[in-house]
Design an enzyme around this catalytic site. Structure first.
Site, PDB file in Angstrom:
ATOM      1  CB  THR A 128      -8.653  26.729 -16.537  1.00 22.30           C
ATOM      2  OG1 THR A 128      -7.979  26.664 -15.246  1.00 22.30           O
ATOM      3  CG2 THR A 128      -9.835  25.696 -16.319  1.00 22.30           C
ATOM      4  CD  GLU A 129      -6.466  24.546 -23.114  1.00 28.05           C
ATOM      5  OE1 GLU A 129      -6.566  23.687 -23.745  1.00 28.05           O
ATOM      6  OE2 GLU A 129      -5.226  25.131 -23.501  1.00 28.05           O
ATOM      7  CG  HIS A 360     -26.590  37.928  10.555  1.00 34.22           C
ATOM      8  ND1 HIS A 360     -25.260  37.397  10.783  1.00 34.22           N
ATOM      9  CD2 HIS A 360     -26.584  39.430  10.135  1.00 34.22           C
ATOM     10  CE1 HIS A 360     -24.411  38.523  10.747  1.00 34.22           C
ATOM     11  NE2 HIS A 360     -25.040  39.535  10.578  1.00 34.22           N
ATOM     12  CD  GLU A 385      -5.013  31.085  -7.430  1.00 31.08           C
ATOM     13  OE1 GLU A 385      -3.903  30.775  -7.281  1.00 31.08           O
ATOM     14  OE2 GLU A 385      -5.269  32.317  -7.817  1.00 31.08           O
ATOM     15  CB  THR A 387     -11.053  21.446  -6.283  1.00 27.38           C
ATOM     16  OG1 THR A 387     -10.158  20.181  -6.702  1.00 27.38           O
ATOM     17  CG2 THR A 387     -11.469  21.817  -7.911  1.00 27.38           C
TER      18      THR A 387
HETATM   19  C1  LIG Z   1     -14.711  32.281 -10.816  1.00 24.70           C
HETATM   20  C2  LIG Z   1     -13.324  31.481 -11.283  1.00 24.70           C
HETATM   21  C3  LIG Z   1     -12.161  32.126 -11.658  1.00 24.70           C
HETATM   22  C4  LIG Z   1     -11.038  31.333 -12.084  1.00 24.70           C
HETATM   23  N1  LIG Z   1      -9.711  32.147 -12.655  1.00 24.70           N
HETATM   24  C5  LIG Z   1      -8.832  31.289 -13.121  1.00 24.70           C
HETATM   25  C6  LIG Z   1      -7.814  32.004 -13.880  1.00 24.70           C
HETATM   26  O1  LIG Z   1      -7.498  33.240 -13.752  1.00 24.70           O
HETATM   27  N2  LIG Z   1      -7.093  31.291 -14.418  1.00 24.70           N
HETATM   28  C7  LIG Z   1      -7.029  29.909 -14.845  1.00 24.70           C
HETATM   29  O2  LIG Z   1      -6.319  29.316 -15.437  1.00 24.70           O
HETATM   30  N3  LIG Z   1      -8.170  29.273 -14.383  1.00 24.70           N
HETATM   31  C8  LIG Z   1      -9.229  30.048 -13.441  1.00 24.70           C
HETATM   32  N4  LIG Z   1     -10.222  29.074 -12.971  1.00 24.70           N
HETATM   33  C9  LIG Z   1     -10.322  28.012 -13.213  1.00 24.70           C
HETATM   34  C10 LIG Z   1     -10.100  26.967 -11.915  1.00 24.70           C
HETATM   35  O3  LIG Z   1      -9.075  27.076 -11.576  1.00 24.70           O
HETATM   36  C11 LIG Z   1     -10.744  25.548 -12.393  1.00 24.70           C
HETATM   37  O4  LIG Z   1     -12.245  25.702 -12.416  1.00 24.70           O
HETATM   38  C12 LIG Z   1     -10.467  24.716 -11.273  1.00 24.70           C
HETATM   39  O5  LIG Z   1      -9.100  24.366 -11.236  1.00 24.70           O
HETATM   40  C13 LIG Z   1     -11.079  23.362 -11.597  1.00 24.70           C
HETATM   41  O6  LIG Z   1     -11.266  22.754 -12.870  1.00 24.70           O
HETATM   42  P1  LIG Z   1     -12.730  22.474 -13.480  1.00 24.70           P
HETATM   43  O7  LIG Z   1     -13.464  23.598 -13.074  1.00 24.70           O
HETATM   44  O8  LIG Z   1     -12.347  22.054 -15.005  1.00 24.70           O
HETATM   45  O9  LIG Z   1     -13.052  21.165 -12.588  1.00 24.70           O
HETATM   46  P2  LIG Z   1     -12.821  19.563 -12.844  1.00 24.70           P
HETATM   47  O10 LIG Z   1     -11.214  19.395 -12.896  1.00 24.70           O
HETATM   48  O11 LIG Z   1     -13.492  19.203 -14.109  1.00 24.70           O
HETATM   49  O12 LIG Z   1     -13.275  19.040 -11.384  1.00 24.70           O
HETATM   50  C14 LIG Z   1     -14.778  18.698 -11.339  1.00 24.70           C
HETATM   51  C15 LIG Z   1     -14.699  17.894  -9.920  1.00 24.70           C
HETATM   52  O13 LIG Z   1     -13.968  16.767  -9.906  1.00 24.70           O
HETATM   53  C16 LIG Z   1     -12.813  16.843  -8.947  1.00 24.70           C
HETATM   54  N5  LIG Z   1     -11.634  16.303  -9.341  1.00 24.70           N
HETATM   55  C17 LIG Z   1     -10.889  16.291 -10.699  1.00 24.70           C
HETATM   56  N6  LIG Z   1      -9.836  15.327 -10.453  1.00 24.70           N
HETATM   57  C18 LIG Z   1      -9.765  14.765  -9.213  1.00 24.70           C
HETATM   58  C19 LIG Z   1      -8.836  14.020  -8.752  1.00 24.70           C
HETATM   59  N7  LIG Z   1      -7.761  13.459  -9.375  1.00 24.70           N
HETATM   60  N8  LIG Z   1      -9.186  13.468  -7.607  1.00 24.70           N
HETATM   61  C20 LIG Z   1     -10.231  13.775  -6.822  1.00 24.70           C
HETATM   62  N9  LIG Z   1     -11.278  14.632  -7.477  1.00 24.70           N
HETATM   63  C21 LIG Z   1     -10.936  15.157  -8.656  1.00 24.70           C
HETATM   64  C22 LIG Z   1     -12.708  18.259  -8.738  1.00 24.70           C
HETATM   65  O14 LIG Z   1     -12.077  18.312  -7.208  1.00 24.70           O
HETATM   66  C23 LIG Z   1     -13.974  18.724  -8.774  1.00 24.70           C
HETATM   67  O15 LIG Z   1     -14.690  18.449  -7.588  1.00 24.70           O
HETATM   68  C24 LIG Z   1     -11.201  29.960 -12.314  1.00 24.70           C
HETATM   69  C25 LIG Z   1     -12.475  29.526 -12.196  1.00 24.70           C
HETATM   70  C26 LIG Z   1     -13.334  30.310 -11.511  1.00 24.70           C
HETATM   71  C27 LIG Z   1     -14.793  29.558 -11.538  1.00 24.70           C
END
Ligand SMILES: Cc1cc2nc3c(=O)[nH]c(=O)nc-3n(C[C@H](O)[C@H](O)[C@H](O)COP(=O)(O)OP(=O)(O)OC[C@H]3O[C@@H](n4cnc5c(N)ncnc54)[C@H](O)[C@@H]3O)c2cc1C
Length: 405
Positions: A128-129, A360, A385, A387
């Site tokens: 993720t970036e 509760h 991993e 959404t």
């Molecule tokens: C506690 C934590 C631990 C994590 N650990 C890791 C890790 O170890 N390694 C790693 O690489 N990443 C990690 N992540 C990142 C995580 O996998 C991402 O946050 C996740 O994949 C969502 O990406 P984003 O946060 O950029 O949300 P976005 O992609 O910006 O999504 C925002 C919203 O838009 C929706 N959306 C986006 N595209 C679509 C679509 N095509 N159709 C419908 N809805 C869509 C999403 O479902 C979401 O509701 C972690 C995140 C957290 C919070």
């Protein structure tokens, strides 16, 4: 599920061992680590000794040599008591170690898997970036070949074990003209930023690993849940990565990470299932002793029906998780079953924990009972991993792939 068709004697033996560990060592400290948001090194040491940080890897590489069902049982049982401990196992094993196991050369496996599998150092996975979340193909981190090295520049966001880890598998663009086929993956090493707290337990660092200059961790996230899990930025500033640390072939990084995520999703499904079941067990216990109107609240149909729904959905979740684990063990494609298990169980964790807090009453809204923490821990399961929306996308694509070419 006590007499589950998915479990043999060995599975039940490990399940009982992990249950005992979770009850004796995790339950007493879970609320404290949640409150202080620190990584539980003392328990990491114990989990390493029990073989919980390398469950499916071969014994000659420091693993426990057990199957993937056992691995899911470990995550499930830990998460019943504390999601952060369950996540540590999942992120370290599937995300941090499995890409090296599955796509690494013999030399890479021999060098990096033993310190990870034994729990001597923590590992992580950087996909993720800032601008590449759900759209992981939008990676902007670059890797430019310079002689025997690749020069990495960029950053990763939300990386589990970003601060506490020493070994990371990360993606970077090697060919900007080739789309996702231009993304490669690399093994990188850095210093553990929490070494002072880890050192008293003799873990957290391995002398054989040389930190790569320019590779560091950034901001630590202050999170709603999973607070005993370390989540940070990773930063790459002109990091010289030896060409020997390319993982798999150039251009295969994205495809390999997608395969890693299939397995990872079953792990998050097991974790979510554990949260749901832990919350259910708390609710059942509480409802049978809490009296109002002169009787245990469990005897009110409104509460009894909620418990019945939770138990039924948890049973369904178990079938999804352990079916997908068996498919993975047998080398079958799990894209669809992993996405279904992850989607169902993560949303179940949310529903079940909300119900558990409700059962509760006011006490569920305080830190006197663990259901408050469980509800906070559940939310991220619908996000990390992939959404829930992305799981639905994966499932619908799988349903349509033979109908709409
Ligand atoms: C506690 C934590 C631990 C994590 N650990 C890791 C890790 O170890 N390694 C790693 O690489 N990443 C990690 N992540 C990142 C995580 O996998 C991402 O946050 C996740 O994949 C969502 O990406 P984003 O946060 O950029 O949300 P976005 O992609 O910006 O999504 C925002 C919203 O838009 C929706 N959306 C986006 N595209 C679509 C679509 N095509 N159709 C419908 N809805 C869509 C999403 O479902 C979401 O509701 C972690 C995140 C957290 C919070």
């Amino acid at each position: 599920m006590e007499d589950s068709l998915y479990f043999n004697e060995e599975h039940l033996r490990v399940r009982d061992m992990v249950r005992e560990f979770a009850r004796d060592e995790v339950a007493p400290v879970a609320a404290r680590y949640d409150a202080i948001a620190e990584f539980p090194w003392e328990n990491i040491k114990k989990m390493g000794e029990l073989g919980l940080l390398g469950v499916p890897w071969p014994e000659d590489l420091g693993g426990a040599g057990l199957d993937l069902t056992t691995y899911m049982i470990v995550i499930h049982e830990l998460a019943k008591v504390d999601a952060s401990h369950g996540l540590t196992v999942s992120a370290h094993t599937t995300l941090g170690t499995s890409p090296i196991m599955y796509f690494g050369t013999e030399a890479q496996k021999k060098k990096y898997v033993p310190p990870l599998a034994s729990g001597r150092v923590m590992g992580g996975f950087g996909l993720t970036e800032e601008s590449a979340g759900s759209d992981a193909g939008g990676t902007r981190t670059t890797a430019v070949r310079r002689g025997n090295c690749y020069l990495l520049n960029g950053s990763k966001r939300f990386i589990t074990h970003g601060g506490v880890g020493e070994i990371f598998v990360v993606t970077a663009v090697t060919d900007p003209t080739a789309g996702t086929r231009g993304i490669s993956s690399f093994i990188l090493t850095k210093t553990n930023d929490d070494l002072e707290r880890a050192a008293p337990y003799g873990i957290g660092h391995d002398e054989s690993l040389v930190p790569m200059p320019g590779f560091s961790s950034g901001k630590k996230e202050d999170k709603l849940g999973w607070r005993a899990s370390d989540t940070r930025e990773l930063i790459f500033q002109d990091v010289e990565v030896p060409a020997d640390n390319l993982l798999g072939e150039e251009g295969q990084g994205f495809v390999n990470f997608m395969r890693t995520l299939d397995a990872g999703r079953i792990g998050i499904a097991a974790l979510s299932l554990g949260i749901a079941e832990g919350a259910f067990e708390e609710a059942l216990k509480y409802a049978s002793v809490r009296k109002q109107f002169g009787q245990p609240i469990a005897e009110f149909q409104g509460i009894g029906f909620q418990l019945a729904d939770m138990a039924t959905e948890i049973e369904a979740g178990k079938h999804l998780v352990y079916h997908a684990a068996r498919m993975l063990q047998e080398g079958k494609s799990v894209t669809r079953s992993a996405a279904m298990a992850k989607l169902f169980c993560s949303e179940l964790a949310m529903r079940a924990t909300i119900k558990a807090v409700q059962v509760h009453g006011g006490y569920g809204y305080t830190k006197e009972y663990p259901v408050e923490r469980m509800m906070r821990d559940a939310k991220i399961c619908e996000i990390g991993e992939g959404t829930s929306e992305i799981q639905r996308l994966v499932i619908s694509r799988e349903l349509l792939k033979d109908l709409i070419p």
